[in-house]
Design a protein around this motif. Structure first.
Motif, mmCIF file in Angstrom:
data_model
loop_
_atom_site.group_PDB
_atom_site.id
_atom_site.type_symbol
_atom_site.label_atom_id
_atom_site.label_comp_id
_atom_site.label_asym_id
_atom_site.label_seq_id
_atom_site.Cartn_x
_atom_site.Cartn_y
_atom_site.Cartn_z
ATOM 1 N N UNK A 97 0.711 -1.286 0.023
ATOM 2 C CA UNK A 97 -0.044 0.075 -0.176
ATOM 3 C C UNK A 97 0.827 1.434 -0.080
ATOM 4 N N UNK A 98 1.950 1.345 0.579
ATOM 5 C CA UNK A 98 2.988 2.350 0.765
ATOM 6 C C UNK A 98 3.383 2.518 -0.409
ATOM 7 N N UNK A 99 4.030 1.353 -1.146
ATOM 8 C CA UNK A 99 4.774 1.464 -2.572
ATOM 9 C C UNK A 99 3.747 1.998 -3.429
ATOM 10 N N UNK A 100 2.384 1.771 -3.544
ATOM 11 C CA UNK A 100 1.270 1.944 -4.391
ATOM 12 C C UNK A 100 1.053 3.601 -4.216
ATOM 13 N N UNK A 101 0.775 3.937 -3.386
ATOM 14 C CA UNK A 101 0.678 5.315 -3.046
ATOM 15 C C UNK A 101 2.051 6.249 -3.393
ATOM 16 N N UNK A 106 0.343 9.977 -4.179
ATOM 17 C CA UNK A 106 -0.696 10.416 -3.202
ATOM 18 C C UNK A 106 -0.423 10.592 -1.987
ATOM 19 N N UNK A 107 0.961 10.250 -1.539
ATOM 20 C CA UNK A 107 1.437 10.470 -0.395
ATOM 21 C C UNK A 107 1.956 11.863 -0.103
ATOM 22 N N UNK A 108 1.279 12.678 0.979
ATOM 23 C CA UNK A 108 1.689 14.180 1.180
ATOM 24 C C UNK A 108 2.732 14.233 2.349
ATOM 25 N N UNK A 109 4.095 13.925 1.623
ATOM 26 C CA UNK A 109 5.477 14.360 2.382
ATOM 27 C C UNK A 109 5.672 13.117 3.357
ATOM 28 N N UNK A 113 4.251 9.002 5.215
ATOM 29 C CA UNK A 113 5.053 7.721 4.962
ATOM 30 C C UNK A 113 5.378 7.388 6.316
ATOM 31 N N UNK A 114 6.042 8.083 7.150
ATOM 32 C CA UNK A 114 6.545 7.516 8.330
ATOM 33 C C UNK A 114 5.294 6.916 9.105
ATOM 34 N N UNK A 115 4.390 7.493 9.005
ATOM 35 C CA UNK A 115 3.242 7.166 9.859
ATOM 36 C C UNK A 115 2.470 5.916 9.429
ATOM 37 N N UNK A 116 2.421 5.471 8.055
ATOM 38 C CA UNK A 116 2.187 4.492 7.383
ATOM 39 C C UNK A 116 3.045 3.323 7.841
ATOM 40 N N UNK A 121 4.826 -1.923 10.645
ATOM 41 C CA UNK A 121 5.732 -2.501 11.551
ATOM 42 C C UNK A 121 4.932 -2.891 12.876
ATOM 43 N N UNK A 122 4.347 -1.868 13.316
ATOM 44 C CA UNK A 122 3.372 -2.389 14.577
ATOM 45 C C UNK A 122 2.485 -3.792 14.236
ATOM 46 N N UNK A 123 1.962 -3.711 13.141
ATOM 47 C CA UNK A 123 1.281 -4.712 12.834
ATOM 48 C C UNK A 123 1.848 -6.114 12.568
#
Length: 137
Positions: A97-101, A106-109, A113-116, A121-123
């Motif tokens: 999902x991160x790679x796709x965005x 579509x990822x603003x900054x 990205x860090x939050x995602x 990693x938490x999951x």
């Protein structure tokens, strides 16, 4: 996998039969390294072909909506190097999902990205590592 000293566009016809004989003479044997053995004298065909290594890989792939997790166990035996055995245990995490965005722009900054990334990693930590530790002796 076939390694040769020569480069071929297509494997010559005179090589098909010896390679096929070499492959068909292999015996599945879980008691030996790599799980394959050859009868005496059958591990090579003339001066041209011989078994150099045996690889046995096991994969498990888990796909979710936001990531793919691939577990691999590889048991490799290199007969050309004094029967050296290499065991590889590998985990590959693809955060799809991160790679796709990122690809779609579509990822603003960096903060998003860090939050995602932290969520992914938490999951993995909660679902895989903690549960694995509970199951381990």
């Amino acid at each position: 996998m076939l390694f040769t000293r020569e480069t071929f566009g297509q494997l010559p016809d005179d090589m098909d039969l010896p390679i096929k004989e070499l492959i068909e003479s292999a015996n599945i044997d879980p008691t030996v390294k790599g799980g394959l053995s050859w009868p005496p004298g059958k591990e090579c065909i003339g001066d041209r072909f011989l078994v150099g290594a045996v690889w046995h890989d096991k994969y498990k792939v888990f796909k979710g909506p936001t990531m793919t997790l691939k577990l691999r166990y590889a048991d490799r035996n290199d007969f050309t190097n004094s029967k050296k055995r290499v065991v590889v245990k590998e985990v590959v995490v693809k955060m799809t999902e991160i790679t796709k965005q990122l690809k779609d722009g579509k990822v603003p900054g960096n903060e998003a990205v860090n939050r995602m990334f932290e969520e992914q990693v938490k999951l993995v930590w909660e679902k895989l590592l903690i549960n694995h530790n509970r199951l381990s002796p």
